[in-house]
Design an enzyme around this catalytic site. Sequence first.
Site, PDB file in Angstrom:
ATOM      1  N   SER A 128      32.036 -15.112 -67.039  1.00 39.47           N
ATOM      2  CA  SER A 128      32.854 -14.549 -65.958  1.00 39.47           C
ATOM      3  C   SER A 128      33.749 -15.615 -65.363  1.00 39.47           C
ATOM      4  O   SER A 128      33.379 -16.801 -65.322  1.00 39.47           O
ATOM      5  CB  SER A 128      31.928 -13.982 -64.877  1.00 39.47           C
ATOM      6  OG  SER A 128      32.613 -13.744 -63.675  1.00 39.47           O
ATOM      7  N   TYR A 153      25.206 -14.256 -58.596  1.00 36.71           N
ATOM      8  CA  TYR A 153      25.723 -13.769 -59.882  1.00 36.71           C
ATOM      9  C   TYR A 153      26.525 -14.860 -60.575  1.00 36.71           C
ATOM     10  O   TYR A 153      26.316 -15.161 -61.763  1.00 36.71           O
ATOM     11  CB  TYR A 153      26.580 -12.521 -59.667  1.00 36.71           C
ATOM     12  CG  TYR A 153      27.438 -12.179 -60.862  1.00 36.71           C
ATOM     13  CD1 TYR A 153      26.862 -11.669 -62.021  1.00 36.71           C
ATOM     14  CD2 TYR A 153      28.817 -12.392 -60.844  1.00 36.71           C
ATOM     15  CE1 TYR A 153      27.628 -11.375 -63.134  1.00 36.71           C
ATOM     16  CE2 TYR A 153      29.594 -12.095 -61.950  1.00 36.71           C
ATOM     17  CZ  TYR A 153      29.000 -11.590 -63.091  1.00 36.71           C
ATOM     18  OH  TYR A 153      29.765 -11.306 -64.199  1.00 36.71           O
ATOM     19  N   LYS A 157      25.887 -17.154 -64.191  1.00 39.47           N
ATOM     20  CA  LYS A 157      26.837 -17.309 -65.291  1.00 39.47           C
ATOM     21  C   LYS A 157      27.089 -18.789 -65.585  1.00 39.47           C
ATOM     22  O   LYS A 157      27.187 -19.198 -66.744  1.00 39.47           O
ATOM     23  CB  LYS A 157      28.143 -16.577 -64.983  1.00 39.47           C
ATOM     24  CG  LYS A 157      28.010 -15.060 -64.999  1.00 39.47           C
ATOM     25  CD  LYS A 157      27.483 -14.551 -66.325  1.00 39.47           C
ATOM     26  CE  LYS A 157      27.394 -13.040 -66.395  1.00 39.47           C
ATOM     27  NZ  LYS A 157      26.805 -12.557 -67.670  1.00 39.47           N
TER      28      LYS A 157
END
Length: 344
Positions: A128, A153, A157
């Site tokens: 991402s 989040y 990643k």
Amino acid sequence: MTKKKILVTGGAGYIGSHTIIDLINHGYDVISIDNFCRSSASSFSRIKDITGVAVVNYAIDLCNLSDVTKFFEDHTDIAGIIHFAALKSVNESVAHPNLYYENNLISLLNILNVMEQFQVKNLVFSSSCSVYGNVTHLPVNEQTPLAKPECAYAATKQMGEQMVEDFIRAQGGHAVLLRYFNPVGAHESGKIGEVPFDKPNNLVPVITQTAAGILPKMYVWGNDYDTRDGTCIRDYIHVMDIAHAHTLALGSILNNTAPSGIDIYNLGSGNGVSVLEAIQSFEQISDLKLNYEIGPRRDGDVIAIYADNTYAREKLKWHPTRTIDVMMRSAWEWQQQLSALLTT
């Protein structure tokens, strides 16, 4: 010629399902793992409607190593893996960080463990643009230093990328890390698209659900940022352009006889679009006026980010082709199809 078998984890999800369609259309044999914790089994009937292929899915939890190992014992001919399966809500990851660290990292660790055990050498990892954090220079390229992640989040990643890099360095093989910017839109057939679970967090499904009357109004989270209109800027990219990049990335490593290694690609249009500009695009293509209100800033949001996609264009020969208006039109057509299905 025997088709190469590809495992897609998270195959019922938004990007996973669209990528499966592109893989099938380019001659791959696809098998899926998805436990439907944030997706629907109906994705596979939609894939079949579009491609004519019934994709086999295994509804196992990737955090359960014994179940993952049993799957690989039964499928020893997997040529490569595209690993999508992960929780992805910025807001939820701020509120429940442990859930994200546990799910996203243990599932990846188990995939890497079975890759080592069963000698699977090719991996495409769903990363991402959130790994860049709040950057000081735009656009970002693959050499842009990674800043402190703004949410759990994004942290998973960053950590996931490091796990894959360390694994390839130790075990050999090939991996591609694909840093998505903001995938939106739907397949041109109108038969498949994003299906948010509970209340959507991403901008475009919020827009389309507001237009469809599912949400009474939408909020623009902050209009006092240091951007051209005060709202956050993102790089929106059509989901089918993203899907095709996975097919190209997979081909680049399956056909690569070079030594082991890692490639990293930004997948974005290269254009920054503000929240208000995205709303204006939707209003123009739909001829509707959205009911929206300016709200406070939201925790975890990066101010502005968009891609330099030169490397993907040059090395993968990947060329995103769909404009923001095309993205909005396809998303709206899908929302109308989905709303019709829910009322019949």
